[in-house]
Enzyme design. Structure first.
Site, PDB file in Angstrom:
ATOM      1  N   VAL A  55      71.057  54.246  55.626  1.00  0.00           N
ATOM      2  CA  VAL A  55      70.416  52.939  55.813  1.00  0.00           C
ATOM      3  C   VAL A  55      68.975  53.160  55.361  1.00  0.00           C
ATOM      4  O   VAL A  55      68.175  53.749  56.075  1.00  0.00           O
ATOM      5  CB  VAL A  55      70.493  52.470  57.272  1.00  0.00           C
ATOM      6  N   PRO A  56      68.631  52.718  54.142  1.00  0.00           N
ATOM      7  CA  PRO A  56      67.451  53.254  53.441  1.00  0.00           C
ATOM      8  C   PRO A  56      66.102  52.688  53.876  1.00  0.00           C
ATOM      9  O   PRO A  56      65.422  51.989  53.124  1.00  0.00           O
ATOM     10  CB  PRO A  56      67.746  52.904  51.975  1.00  0.00           C
ATOM     11  N   CYS A  57      65.690  53.058  55.092  1.00  0.00           N
ATOM     12  CA  CYS A  57      64.368  52.636  55.556  1.00  0.00           C
ATOM     13  C   CYS A  57      63.260  53.246  54.705  1.00  0.00           C
ATOM     14  O   CYS A  57      62.131  52.730  54.673  1.00  0.00           O
ATOM     15  CB  CYS A  57      64.178  52.995  57.021  1.00  0.00           C
ATOM     16  N   HIS A  58      63.559  54.322  53.978  1.00  0.00           N
ATOM     17  CA  HIS A  58      62.541  54.951  53.119  1.00  0.00           C
ATOM     18  C   HIS A  58      62.177  54.061  51.940  1.00  0.00           C
ATOM     19  O   HIS A  58      61.157  54.299  51.283  1.00  0.00           O
ATOM     20  CB  HIS A  58      63.039  56.308  52.619  1.00  0.00           C
TER      21      HIS A  58
END
Length: 293
Positions: A256-259
């Protein structure tokens, strides 16, 4: 002149990320313009060839391309490249090449009651396996991955596990490295990213948090968006600060690409597992996008 070969420890995939972290610190302090190959290699205690081999092996980019990928200007260019990224990501008309850049994820949200009950009655397994960004620590239910964090020299495996497990204090956890190893391998291997066999994840949080995390899944590899854009996308334009808090609580890092959420200026701001790791992931993903073209 490079460092003599007999003074250099051989690099292996197990030690790559530790060296990459050092490289990112150097780039952050000096900027990509000073990272000419001889100087950059000496700063890391490597020969020029070792430096090039390291980056090619780790992310498929040259040291110079990687330096550019983790620079502030690159983050800004990601934002400029597709300002409406959240509105256009999955619309009809995306090229097949663009879709190859996406980390396909199938997800479901657990009932809110499980979150409110602290995971009571929920059985989870957890385990550890190598990743491009240090040891990956994963928790999972029978439905899929529920947490992903990282261990390194500063954060032990036990600390990373406790960080994830504390989100569901009443759940029952059993360690099983063999069970989670395939999940970790699939998550970090672009060759295994497929709509036919998606990475399966379980989102456990408040309704608001789940909406934010669902939105993060719409940001393609090689793109970025802002906290305010996420707030607008979920119909809460004044909730950018709350969005930032939800992004920070994302339990399934990388997948889950919070970056891929940055400040409006392109600044990388905070990251639960450290800004150097956020830079590393964005640089690594730049290599994924480059390889797909």
């Amino acid at each position: 002149m490079g460092v003599p070969m007999n003074q250099i420890m051989p690099l292996t995939p197990d030690t790559d990320y530790e060296t990459i972290q050092t490289a990112i610190r150097y780039l952050s302090e000096n900027g990509p313009d000073v990272a000419d190959l001889p100087r950059f290699a000496r700063a890391l205690g490597l020969t020029e060839r070792q430096l090039s081999d390291l980056f090619r092996r780790w992310c498929g980019l040259s040291p110079k391309s990687f330096a550019q990928a983790v620079a502030l200007d690159h983050a800004k260019s990601l934002l400029r490249a597709r300002e409406s990224v959240l509105d256009t990501t999955y619309q009809v008309g995306l090229s097949s090449t663009s879709r190859l850049h996406d980390l396909f994820v199938a997800y479901e949200a657990m009932p809110p009651g499980i979150f409110r009950a602290g995971g009571e009655g929920l059985d989870m397994v957890w385990g550890v396996a190598p990743s491009p960004f240090g040891l990956a620590v994963v928790t999972a239910t029978e439905y899929g991955m529920s947490g992903l964090g990282f261990a390194d020299a500063k954060t032990s495996v036990e600390q990373a596990f406790e960080d994830l497990a504390n989100r569901w204090p009443k759940a029952r956890f059993t360690r099983n490295d063999a069970r989670v190893a395939p999940l970790i391998a699939q998550a970090f291997d672009p060759a295994r990213w497929s709509a036919d066999r998606p990475v399966r994840v379980v989102l456990i949080g408040t309704d608001f948090e789940v909406k934010v995390w669902e939105t993060l899944l719409k940001i393609p590899v090689g793109q970025a968006t802002t906290y305010s854009a996420v707030a607008n996308h979920i119909g809460r334009p004044t909730a950018a600060r709350a969005v930032g808090a939800a992004v920070g609580k994302n339990p399934i890092s990388f997948v889950v690409p919070c970056h891929r959420v940055v400040g409006t200026s392109g600044a990388l701001t905070g990251y639960h597992w450290g800004v150097p790791r956020k830079r590393a992931i964005l640089g690594w993903e730049a290599g994924v996008v480059s390889a797909a073209h």
